[in-house]
Design a protein around this motif. Structure first.
Motif, PDB file in Angstrom:
ATOM      1  N   HIS A  44       0.833  -1.199   0.000  1.00  0.00           N
ATOM      2  CA  HIS A  44       0.000   0.000   0.000  1.00  0.00           C
ATOM      3  C   HIS A  44       0.872   1.257   0.000  1.00  0.00           C
ATOM      4  CE1 HIS A  44      -2.983  -2.927   1.502  1.00  0.00           C
ATOM      5  NE2 HIS A  44      -3.891  -2.105   0.995  1.00  0.00           N
ATOM      6  N   ARG A  77      -5.166  -3.075  -3.649  1.00  0.00           N
ATOM      7  CA  ARG A  77      -4.527  -2.065  -2.805  1.00  0.00           C
ATOM      8  C   ARG A  77      -4.990  -0.658  -3.184  1.00  0.00           C
ATOM      9  NH1 ARG A  77      -1.869  -6.526  -2.922  1.00  0.00           N
ATOM     10  NH2 ARG A  77      -0.662  -7.237  -1.121  1.00  0.00           N
ATOM     11  N   ASP A 112      -8.285  -0.102  -1.600  1.00  0.00           N
ATOM     12  CA  ASP A 112      -8.116   0.248  -0.188  1.00  0.00           C
ATOM     13  C   ASP A 112      -7.741   1.719  -0.033  1.00  0.00           C
ATOM     14  OD1 ASP A 112      -8.665  -2.353   0.637  1.00  0.00           O
ATOM     15  OD2 ASP A 112      -6.545  -2.907   0.873  1.00  0.00           O
TER      16      ASP A 112
END
Length: 131
Positions: free
Chosen positions: A36, A99, A102
């Motif tokens: 991330h 990712r 997210d």
């Protein structure tokens, strides 16, 4: 300007509040991994690098430089999903997509382009990140 050297600086930057980032992820029940942070660093850093290249060479040449470095998807200013996946040591662009999803849940505005020439572009960061 050496693109490879610039990328090394970008990937390992640490100029944001890690604790605030973790707090926001905890609030949203998002499990983070190092990928991330690497993706976020690349999205931010490539935008900055692109701006520097535009100042130095103009927009068309800047885009060409990043395309020839396999960073930008052909004929766009989107960062290639293939390029991103190589930096998080994954075999699938789905890992990048997950990712990125997210990061979007955390308030990052990231434009996505799907398909074999898919890529990503950071448009804006959340207020909590800017502070």
């Amino acid at each position: 300007m050496n693109i490879k050297e610039e990328l090394e600086k970008i990937i390992y930057r640490k100029d944001y509040d890690l604790w605030k980032f973790l707090e926001k992820a905890y609030e949203k029940n998002i499990k983070l991994d190092f990928g991330h942070f690497i993706l976020l660093n690349i999205l931010i850093g490539i935008n900055e690098l692109y701006s520097k290249l535009i100042e130095k060479y103009g927009k068309d040449k800047a885009k060409e430089i990043l395309e020839n470095s396999d960073i930008f998807v052909k004929n766009t200013d989107f960062i290639s999903g293939e390029f991103l996946k190589s930096y998080i040591n994954r075999k699938s662009r789905v890992a990048v997509h997950n990712r990125i999803s997210d990061l979007k849940k955390l308030g990052f505005v990231i434009e996505s382009k799907t398909g074999p020439y898919g890529g990503y572009k950071l448009i804006d960061t959340p207020e909590w990140f800017k502070n």
